[in-house]
Motif scaffolding. Structure first.
Motif, PDB file in Angstrom:
ATOM      1  N   ARG A 154      76.835  -2.381  -6.914  1.00 37.76           N
ATOM      2  CA  ARG A 154      77.315  -1.417  -5.773  1.00 37.76           C
ATOM      3  C   ARG A 154      76.345  -1.432  -4.528  1.00 37.76           C
ATOM      4  NH1 ARG A 154      77.977   3.402 -10.348  1.00 37.76           N
ATOM      5  NH2 ARG A 154      79.896   2.879 -10.921  1.00 37.76           N
ATOM      6  N   ILE A 155      74.897  -1.671  -4.586  1.00 36.72           N
ATOM      7  CA  ILE A 155      74.202  -2.086  -3.629  1.00 36.72           C
ATOM      8  C   ILE A 155      74.485  -3.210  -2.804  1.00 36.72           C
ATOM      9  CG2 ILE A 155      71.904  -2.519  -2.628  1.00 36.72           C
ATOM     10  CD1 ILE A 155      71.031  -0.535  -5.108  1.00 36.72           C
ATOM     11  N   HIS A 156      74.680  -4.240  -3.511  1.00 33.57           N
ATOM     12  CA  HIS A 156      75.222  -5.602  -2.902  1.00 33.57           C
ATOM     13  C   HIS A 156      76.454  -5.693  -2.486  1.00 33.57           C
ATOM     14  CE1 HIS A 156      71.286  -7.339  -5.471  1.00 33.57           C
ATOM     15  NE2 HIS A 156      71.100  -7.187  -3.817  1.00 33.57           N
ATOM     16  N   LYS A 157      77.423  -4.795  -2.976  1.00 34.78           N
ATOM     17  CA  LYS A 157      78.872  -4.849  -2.268  1.00 34.78           C
ATOM     18  C   LYS A 157      78.692  -4.408  -0.911  1.00 34.78           C
ATOM     19  CE  LYS A 157      83.411  -3.420  -3.450  1.00 34.78           C
ATOM     20  NZ  LYS A 157      84.310  -2.633  -4.209  1.00 34.78           N
ATOM     21  N   LEU A 158      77.816  -3.577  -0.679  1.00 32.51           N
ATOM     22  CA  LEU A 158      77.452  -2.868   0.582  1.00 32.51           C
ATOM     23  C   LEU A 158      76.688  -3.547   1.460  1.00 32.51           C
ATOM     24  CD1 LEU A 158      76.602   1.010  -0.574  1.00 32.51           C
ATOM     25  CD2 LEU A 158      78.479   0.257   0.966  1.00 32.51           C
ATOM     26  N   ASN A 159      75.716  -4.293   0.814  1.00 29.45           N
ATOM     27  CA  ASN A 159      74.517  -4.870   1.715  1.00 29.45           C
ATOM     28  C   ASN A 159      74.009  -6.177   0.715  1.00 29.45           C
ATOM     29  OD1 ASN A 159      72.293  -5.827   2.972  1.00 29.45           O
ATOM     30  ND2 ASN A 159      71.522  -3.606   3.089  1.00 29.45           N
ATOM     31  N   PRO A 160      74.885  -7.263   0.685  1.00 29.94           N
ATOM     32  CA  PRO A 160      74.474  -8.549  -0.040  1.00 29.94           C
ATOM     33  C   PRO A 160      73.043  -8.908   0.310  1.00 29.94           C
ATOM     34  CG  PRO A 160      76.776  -8.737   1.116  1.00 29.94           C
ATOM     35  CD  PRO A 160      76.044  -7.572   1.741  1.00 29.94           C
ATOM     36  N   ARG A 161      72.597  -8.664   1.273  1.00 24.61           N
ATOM     37  CA  ARG A 161      70.936  -9.354   1.638  1.00 24.61           C
ATOM     38  C   ARG A 161      69.988  -8.382   1.127  1.00 24.61           C
ATOM     39  NH1 ARG A 161      70.173  -9.829   6.870  1.00 24.61           N
ATOM     40  NH2 ARG A 161      68.158 -11.250   6.319  1.00 24.61           N
ATOM     41  N   ALA A 162      70.324  -7.156   0.548  1.00 24.42           N
ATOM     42  CA  ALA A 162      69.361  -6.337   0.233  1.00 24.42           C
ATOM     43  C   ALA A 162      68.653  -6.721  -1.061  1.00 24.42           C
ATOM     44  CB  ALA A 162      69.793  -4.552  -0.160  1.00 24.42           C
ATOM     45  N   GLU A 163      67.216  -6.345  -0.898  1.00 24.74           N
ATOM     46  CA  GLU A 163      66.544  -7.048  -2.172  1.00 24.74           C
ATOM     47  C   GLU A 163      66.550  -5.388  -3.211  1.00 24.74           C
ATOM     48  OE1 GLU A 163      63.558  -9.904  -3.335  1.00 24.74           O
ATOM     49  OE2 GLU A 163      64.567  -9.689  -1.579  1.00 24.74           O
ATOM     50  N   VAL A 164      66.675  -5.656  -4.567  1.00 29.05           N
ATOM     51  CA  VAL A 164      67.030  -4.532  -5.113  1.00 29.05           C
ATOM     52  C   VAL A 164      65.666  -4.747  -6.337  1.00 29.05           C
ATOM     53  CG1 VAL A 164      68.237  -3.196  -7.088  1.00 29.05           C
ATOM     54  CG2 VAL A 164      69.275  -4.337  -4.954  1.00 29.05           C
ATOM     55  N   ILE A 165      64.716  -3.801  -6.327  1.00 25.73           N
ATOM     56  CA  ILE A 165      63.497  -4.026  -7.391  1.00 25.73           C
ATOM     57  C   ILE A 165      63.559  -2.784  -8.370  1.00 25.73           C
ATOM     58  CG2 ILE A 165      61.013  -4.629  -7.433  1.00 25.73           C
ATOM     59  CD1 ILE A 165      61.033  -5.668  -4.586  1.00 25.73           C
ATOM     60  N   PHE A 166      63.448  -2.766  -9.504  1.00 31.03           N
ATOM     61  CA  PHE A 166      63.292  -1.816 -10.431  1.00 31.03           C
ATOM     62  C   PHE A 166      61.885  -1.580 -10.678  1.00 31.03           C
ATOM     63  CE2 PHE A 166      67.439  -3.570 -10.804  1.00 31.03           C
ATOM     64  CZ  PHE A 166      68.114  -2.705 -11.001  1.00 31.03           C
ATOM     65  N   VAL A 167      61.347  -0.411 -10.344  1.00 31.80           N
ATOM     66  CA  VAL A 167      59.947  -0.095 -10.463  1.00 31.80           C
ATOM     67  C   VAL A 167      59.985   1.503 -11.266  1.00 31.80           C
ATOM     68  CG1 VAL A 167      59.707  -1.111  -8.246  1.00 31.80           C
ATOM     69  CG2 VAL A 167      59.813   1.230  -8.357  1.00 31.80           C
ATOM     70  N   SER A 168      58.608   1.629 -11.562  1.00 25.06           N
ATOM     71  CA  SER A 168      58.071   3.047 -11.808  1.00 25.06           C
ATOM     72  C   SER A 168      56.634   3.341 -11.251  1.00 25.06           C
ATOM     73  CB  SER A 168      58.155   3.147 -13.561  1.00 25.06           C
ATOM     74  OG  SER A 168      57.138   4.408 -13.581  1.00 25.06           O
ATOM     75  N   ALA A 169      56.784   3.998 -10.315  1.00 24.61           N
ATOM     76  CA  ALA A 169      55.604   4.636  -9.665  1.00 24.61           C
ATOM     77  C   ALA A 169      54.762   5.322 -10.654  1.00 24.61           C
ATOM     78  CB  ALA A 169      55.814   5.734  -8.662  1.00 24.61           C
ATOM     79  N   LYS A 170      55.136   5.684 -11.704  1.00 25.92           N
ATOM     80  CA  LYS A 170      54.423   6.300 -12.666  1.00 25.92           C
ATOM     81  C   LYS A 170      53.538   5.225 -13.546  1.00 25.92           C
ATOM     82  CE  LYS A 170      54.737  10.173 -16.170  1.00 25.92           C
ATOM     83  NZ  LYS A 170      55.495  11.139 -16.927  1.00 25.92           N
TER      84      LYS A 170
END
Lengths: 226, 226
Positions: free
Chosen positions: A186-202
């Motif tokens: 869904r993010i890349h459909k709106l914004n193909p160049r966005a970097e998506v990073i899965f994190v946990s600040a905890k």
């Protein structure tokens, strides 16, 4: 005595925020300061993410943090304890920062001697997306408990960001209807160049990649100045 | 064909929203319609809460739901599947609804034959708090993953609400720094009369109390009309 200033910024007098933001971006480039505008919903984990990011980077970069909030000083206090410079910006009820409000904050802060300033914007997925702050890059945090449908509902926010952190990934087993694949698509459909990073600040999961992203962007920014 | 209308509301032409909201409140009282304005951050669980509330009340009350969103129709589709009337309101990028936008929605919806309309406001803790929609009562949802410090950071929202649902209480063991006592104390410091109810829209915990609150308020409202 407090260890940080509290600035009450005033509504911008400029009609053309986009032009003003471009001007601020150039002013910062001249000074060699990289400004990251960090946005999210309330409670997505901006401050916790920042604290861990600072711990990993503060020996390599001179960091400053501007905490924008409608009212409280909870966040500036948390940041100052990490040992970097911080100020609290009060928006006087306003739901976002524009470029001139950001400039007022930076002026009081004094960007001299800093490589990297993070502006922690007001917790809100709507209004901050509409106002260019003059930042070098835009980042946002979406947390797992908020749901993987948020790009459908707040499309502008996801469109204006260079990087999206999906935070609280340690809770994926509890929020088991959250699909990492769906949110990324869904993010890349709106914004193909966005970097998506899965994190946990905890737990720190994914922070190596996030910190690499910051360092690479700052390196390219400074190379582009020469 | 869709089972629900999609309304594009226009920015209010009225300068005095407070007066207009009072007028709408009187119009609704004359019709015997109780309007609940439901607010929260993105992803706090407004739609899930509504679905469970509808399931518990739809045999006793004639319910309609107005889903306000910047863009998508995800929520109206979810609500229509519960078997009650629903419409989708698009705010055209606006971060809140005012009284006239609410009235435009209600007019298209047709409040005739309804006892209870819920307006699911835009997911945002800042702007919706500043605009009286003309609702009979205001409710908000704060979810456990957002943190117990939110009343400190978004005080106006907590001040304007008659009832605050603390949702996702089934995740309290995961978010073990969330204090039920602290959040309740912070809310009551801002707004001593606010009802605070701890719920989980996933498990149903606390929903008996929440539904009792709705039924009692509607009963008092209708007694006050006579």
């Amino acid at each position: 005595m407090k260890d940080y200033k509290v600035i009450e910024v005033k509504r911008s007098i400029f009609e053309n925020n986009d032009a003003d933001a471009q001007k601020l971006r150039e002013e910062l480039k001249e000074k060699g300061v990289f400004l990251l505008n960090l946005m999210s919903s309330p409670g997505a984990g901006k401050t916790t993410t920042l604290k861990r990011t600072i711990a990993m980077l503060k020996d390599r970069l001179r960091i400053g943090v501007m905490e924008a909030d409608i009212d409280s000083e909870v966040d500036a206090q948390a940041i100052i304890e990490t040992g970097v410079r911080a100020i609290q910006i009060h928006t006087g009820g306003m739901c976002h920062l524009d470029a001139d409000m950001t400039r007022q904050g930076i002026r009081e802060f004094g960007p001299e001697g800093l490589d990297f300033i993070v502006l922690e914007n007001v917790g809100n997925l709507v209004c901050p997306a509409e106002f260019d702050t003059g930042s070098t890059k835009n980042a946002m945090i979406l947390s797992v408990p908020e749901g993987d449908d948020k790009p459908l509902k707040y499309p502008l926010m996801f469109s204006v960001c260079d990087v999206v952190l999906i935070n609280k990934c340690d809770t994926l087993s509890v929020f088991d209807d959250f699909s990492k694949e769906a949110v990324e698509e869904r993010i890349h459909k709106l914004n193909p160049r966005a970097e998506v990073i899965f994190v946990s600040a905890k737990t720190g999961e994914g922070f190596e990649e996030w910190v690499r992203w910051i360092e690479r962007e700052i390196k390219e920014y400074n190379e582009g100045r020469q």
